[in-house]
Design a protein around this motif. Structure first.
Motif, PDB file in Angstrom:
ATOM      1  N   PHE A   1       0.828  -1.214   0.000  1.00  0.00           N
ATOM      2  CA  PHE A   1       0.000   0.000   0.000  1.00  0.00           C
ATOM      3  C   PHE A   1       0.864   1.267   0.000  1.00  0.00           C
ATOM      4  N   VAL A   2       2.079   1.186   0.547  1.00  0.00           N
ATOM      5  CA  VAL A   2       2.971   2.352   0.605  1.00  0.00           C
ATOM      6  C   VAL A   2       3.596   2.645  -0.760  1.00  0.00           C
ATOM      7  N   ILE A   3       3.869   1.610  -1.533  1.00  0.00           N
ATOM      8  CA  ILE A   3       4.642   1.756  -2.774  1.00  0.00           C
ATOM      9  C   ILE A   3       3.951   2.688  -3.764  1.00  0.00           C
ATOM     10  N   ALA A   4       4.704   3.672  -4.222  1.00  0.00           N
ATOM     11  CA  ALA A   4       4.263   4.639  -5.233  1.00  0.00           C
ATOM     12  C   ALA A   4       5.508   5.320  -5.789  1.00  0.00           C
ATOM     13  N   PRO A   5       5.432   5.930  -6.988  1.00  0.00           N
ATOM     14  CA  PRO A   5       6.630   6.566  -7.574  1.00  0.00           C
ATOM     15  C   PRO A   5       7.216   7.676  -6.715  1.00  0.00           C
TER      16      PRO A   5
ATOM     17  N   ALA B   1       6.832   7.784  -3.263  1.00  0.00           N
ATOM     18  CA  ALA B   1       6.689   7.340  -1.874  1.00  0.00           C
ATOM     19  C   ALA B   1       7.882   7.784  -1.029  1.00  0.00           C
ATOM     20  N   SER B   2       7.631   7.911   0.264  1.00  0.00           N
ATOM     21  CA  SER B   2       8.683   8.216   1.230  1.00  0.00           C
ATOM     22  C   SER B   2       9.148   6.923   1.879  1.00  0.00           C
ATOM     23  N   TRP B   3      10.395   6.918   2.329  1.00  0.00           N
ATOM     24  CA  TRP B   3      10.912   5.734   3.004  1.00  0.00           C
ATOM     25  C   TRP B   3      10.370   5.617   4.428  1.00  0.00           C
ATOM     26  N   VAL B   4       9.833   6.680   4.971  1.00  0.00           N
ATOM     27  CA  VAL B   4       9.426   6.701   6.382  1.00  0.00           C
ATOM     28  C   VAL B   4       8.372   5.641   6.698  1.00  0.00           C
ATOM     29  N   PRO B   5       7.249   5.531   5.963  1.00  0.00           N
ATOM     30  CA  PRO B   5       6.273   4.498   6.306  1.00  0.00           C
ATOM     31  C   PRO B   5       6.739   3.085   5.967  1.00  0.00           C
ATOM     32  N   LEU B   6       7.772   2.971   5.147  1.00  0.00           N
ATOM     33  CA  LEU B   6       8.288   1.645   4.828  1.00  0.00           C
ATOM     34  C   LEU B   6       8.945   0.987   6.037  1.00  0.00           C
ATOM     35  N   VAL B   7       9.594   1.795   6.869  1.00  0.00           N
ATOM     36  CA  VAL B   7      10.372   1.250   7.982  1.00  0.00           C
ATOM     37  C   VAL B   7       9.500   0.462   8.959  1.00  0.00           C
ATOM     38  N   PRO B   8       8.383   1.031   9.475  1.00  0.00           N
ATOM     39  CA  PRO B   8       7.554   0.221  10.381  1.00  0.00           C
ATOM     40  C   PRO B   8       6.942  -0.996   9.701  1.00  0.00           C
TER      41      PRO B   8
ATOM     42  N   ALA C   1       6.253   4.813 -12.624  1.00  0.00           N
ATOM     43  CA  ALA C   1       4.901   4.430 -12.205  1.00  0.00           C
ATOM     44  C   ALA C   1       4.639   2.961 -12.506  1.00  0.00           C
ATOM     45  N   ALA C   2       5.078   2.501 -13.677  1.00  0.00           N
ATOM     46  CA  ALA C   2       4.864   1.106 -14.058  1.00  0.00           C
ATOM     47  C   ALA C   2       5.652   0.162 -13.151  1.00  0.00           C
ATOM     48  N   PHE C   3       6.918   0.517 -12.867  1.00  0.00           N
ATOM     49  CA  PHE C   3       7.735  -0.336 -12.010  1.00  0.00           C
ATOM     50  C   PHE C   3       7.179  -0.356 -10.588  1.00  0.00           C
ATOM     51  N   SER C   4       6.625   0.767 -10.153  1.00  0.00           N
ATOM     52  CA  SER C   4       5.986   0.817  -8.835  1.00  0.00           C
ATOM     53  C   SER C   4       4.773  -0.093  -8.793  1.00  0.00           C
ATOM     54  N   ASP C   5       3.967  -0.088  -9.859  1.00  0.00           N
ATOM     55  CA  ASP C   5       2.814  -0.984  -9.908  1.00  0.00           C
ATOM     56  C   ASP C   5       3.259  -2.440  -9.881  1.00  0.00           C
ATOM     57  N   GLY C   6       4.332  -2.754 -10.619  1.00  0.00           N
ATOM     58  CA  GLY C   6       4.841  -4.118 -10.610  1.00  0.00           C
ATOM     59  C   GLY C   6       5.283  -4.554  -9.229  1.00  0.00           C
ATOM     60  N   THR C   7       5.988  -3.666  -8.527  1.00  0.00           N
ATOM     61  CA  THR C   7       6.443  -3.973  -7.168  1.00  0.00           C
ATOM     62  C   THR C   7       5.265  -4.105  -6.212  1.00  0.00           C
ATOM     63  N   LYS C   8       4.266  -3.251  -6.386  1.00  0.00           N
ATOM     64  CA  LYS C   8       3.075  -3.296  -5.538  1.00  0.00           C
ATOM     65  C   LYS C   8       2.365  -4.642  -5.681  1.00  0.00           C
TER      66      LYS C   8
END
Length: 534
Positions: A366-370, A372-379, A489-496
């Motif tokens: 849900f965090v992943i976006a082109p 995105a910040s690293w902050v919500p990824l950490v928790p 954006a496409a790579f972000s969708d793939g990762t998501k």
């Protein structure tokens, strides 16, 4: 007695370092690959084999060495494996060509396959009851934590020194492990029986063919040949994909392996796998759950570093620091798992861990976006790592709970292979989800933007074939900056979608644990002497 106990726990430290050596090496190379490409000038095909040769040999030989450890001595085989692994690391560091580096990685895989099952069987033979549960928790948390520490260590060594040190770091660690194990770990063996040579060959053939197919399916095609497979001067000559042939070989090998094992069992001869172990519900069901859970656990480590570096623009060291949250969560879980040991049935700890993994992986998606910040990824990564630490070690305990100590080498080799096969399948499937989604989304975006078909196909191919590495070049030019945004954006969708797929596999793994009972393991903890005699 106290001195003996301290010696056992000191042995656990060195055994854990041996596990760390294996796991770090399997992840550290991913960060060092760009520097290796620049220095040695290796081709894209050689890049793949530098990363995959280790995994292929490692998974193929786990069963064989798990069985041989019972006969030859588990500590002896562990030390031999460490020596081989360390010498191969020196060879990798000194390699002057892609071929030599790949050969060194293959030899590393042999050493690693000797080490991993023997570390687990040594713990199974050394510890009992609650102490065994704690030892398994440390062992499992080391695997989860080191998977995240590898990219951080690799990024730091490559940036501050050179890629050679990504391999040379194994030398002092290997020496410390050999000395420490000799001083603190007692030798243990299973029953001395004749080695099932044909069974060993069939297991290597079956697992090797299966892992090759899982890893290379997206490269060479699942059914028909999409890319030439070349070995030296020889090129695959048929339209049917080598991957499809590998799967057929694996299937036939499996049938032959089981038939041969049943024949050996009827004549009261030894087998590579003690087929009677699969009559134990905790062992049989636990291996199924371990394989399915591994599908989801390891795929995220494939996709996330690529997205962090090629979409968000982080350096290798920064990526490693973000992934460190996963390691911290895993190590934190080991303490909790030890505290809960004997109070809560291990199967419930496994379920809680898998649930935490599902929450963490879904949150990452849900965090992943082109932008995105690293902050919500950490928790999110911390929760995910915490779940890995809880589930991995305790699931190992459940799998081996009712296995006689004399067959622990075979049993641990089997469950390690189940995990490795699950990881390979997860990487293959999640890699396909990542790059297929990226390709489809980017193609649609470029079509909507009116990009000519020929240019569109070139851009999509460049982005996908480089695993996102071409995005930075597109962003540097004002003429292609908009296309770079579409690619991000496409790579972000793939990762998501890869993250959500991983969460789905973990959910299936959670359902698989419903077939695991908790009574046998709790009884083993409460009556360790009786359980050992089972």
């Amino acid at each position: 007695m106290a001195q003996v106990s301290r010696r056992r726990w000191a042995g656990l430290v060195f055994i854990s370092v041996a596990v760390a050596l294996i796991i770090v090496d399997s992840t550290i190379v991913n960060v060092a690959i760009p520097a290796i490409v620049d220095d040695l000038g290796i081709t894209s095909s050689e890049v793949q084999w530098v990363q995959e040769a280790y995994t292929l040999v490692f998974a193929s030989l786990l069963l064989v060495f798990g069985s041989l450890a019972d006969r030859w001595g588990r500590r002896r085989l562990l030390i031999i494996g460490v020596v081989i692994f360390t010498l191969a690391s020196v060879g990798a560091a000194l390699a002057t060509s892609g071929e030599l580096l790949i050969a060194a990685r293959l030899v590393q895989g042999i050493g690693g396959a000797m080490m991993l099952p023997t570390t687990l069987s040594l713990l199974n033979a050394t510890f009992r009851g609650r102490e065994r549960a704690i030892a398994f928790a440390v062992w499992g948390s080391t695997i989860g934590g080191m998977a995240a520490v590898g990219p951080l260590l690799g990024g730091w060594l490559t940036t501050e020194f050179s890629w050679h040190w990504a391999f040379l770091i194994n030398v002092p660690l290997g020496i410390a492990i050999v000395v420490g194990v000799l001083l603190t770990v007692d030798e243990s063996r299973g029953d001395a029986v004749a080695i099932d040579v044909l069974g060993a060959v069939l297991s290597v053939l079956t697992v090797g063919a299966l892992v090759f197919g899982l890893i290379e399916g997206r490269t060479y095609g699942w059914l028909t040949t999409e890319k030439d497979l070349t070995v030296g001067d020889w090129t695959w000559p048929w339209d049917i994909s080598p991957v499809a042939v590998a799967f057929v070989v694996a299937a036939l090998g499996l049938v032959a392996f089981v038939a041969w094992g049943l024949h050996r069992r009827r004549t009261s001869k030894s087998t590579v796998i003690a087929l009677g172990l699969f009559r134990i519900p905790s062992f049989r069901n636990g291996n199924v759950a371990a394989m399915v859970v591994s599908l989801g656990e390891f795929g995220l480590i494939l996709a996330l570093p690529l997205w962090l570096q090629f979409v968000l623009g982080f350096e290798a060291v920064e990526t490693g620091l973000i992934l460190l949250a996963l390691a911290i969560g895993s190590f934190a879980a080991s303490g909790l798992a030890g505290a809960l040991s004997g109070r809560i049935a291990p199967v419930w700890i496994v379920r809680a861990g898998i649930l935490a993994e599902i929450i963490g992986v879904a949150a990452v998606g849900f965090v992943i976006a082109p932008d995105a910040s690293w902050v919500p990824l950490v928790p999110a990564l911390f929760v995910y790592g915490f779940g890995v630490g809880l589930a991995t070690a305790q699931l190992t305990g459940v799998v081996l709970a009712d296995v006689p100590a004399t067959e622990s080498g075979q049993a641990s080799g089997t469950q390690s292979t189940a995990r490795q096969l699950g990881a390979a399948l997860g990487i293959a499937i999640l890699g396909t989800v990542l790059f297929s989604t990226t390709s489809a989304v980017l193609t649609a975006k470029l079509d909507d933007g009116g990009v000519p078909a020929e240019q569109r196909d070139q851009v999509v191919s460049a982005v996908v074939d480089s695993a996102g590495g071409a995005i930075a070049g597109l962003a540097e030019s004002p003429q292609t900056a908009a296309i770079a945004d579409d690619a991000k954006a496409a790579f972000s969708d793939g990762t998501k979608y890869a993250s959500f797929t991983a969460a789905g596999f973990l959910a299936v793994g959670l359902l698989a644990t419903l077939s695991l009972g908790s009574g046998a393991r709790r009884e083993a903890e409460e009556h360790p002497v009786e359980a050992e005699a089972v």
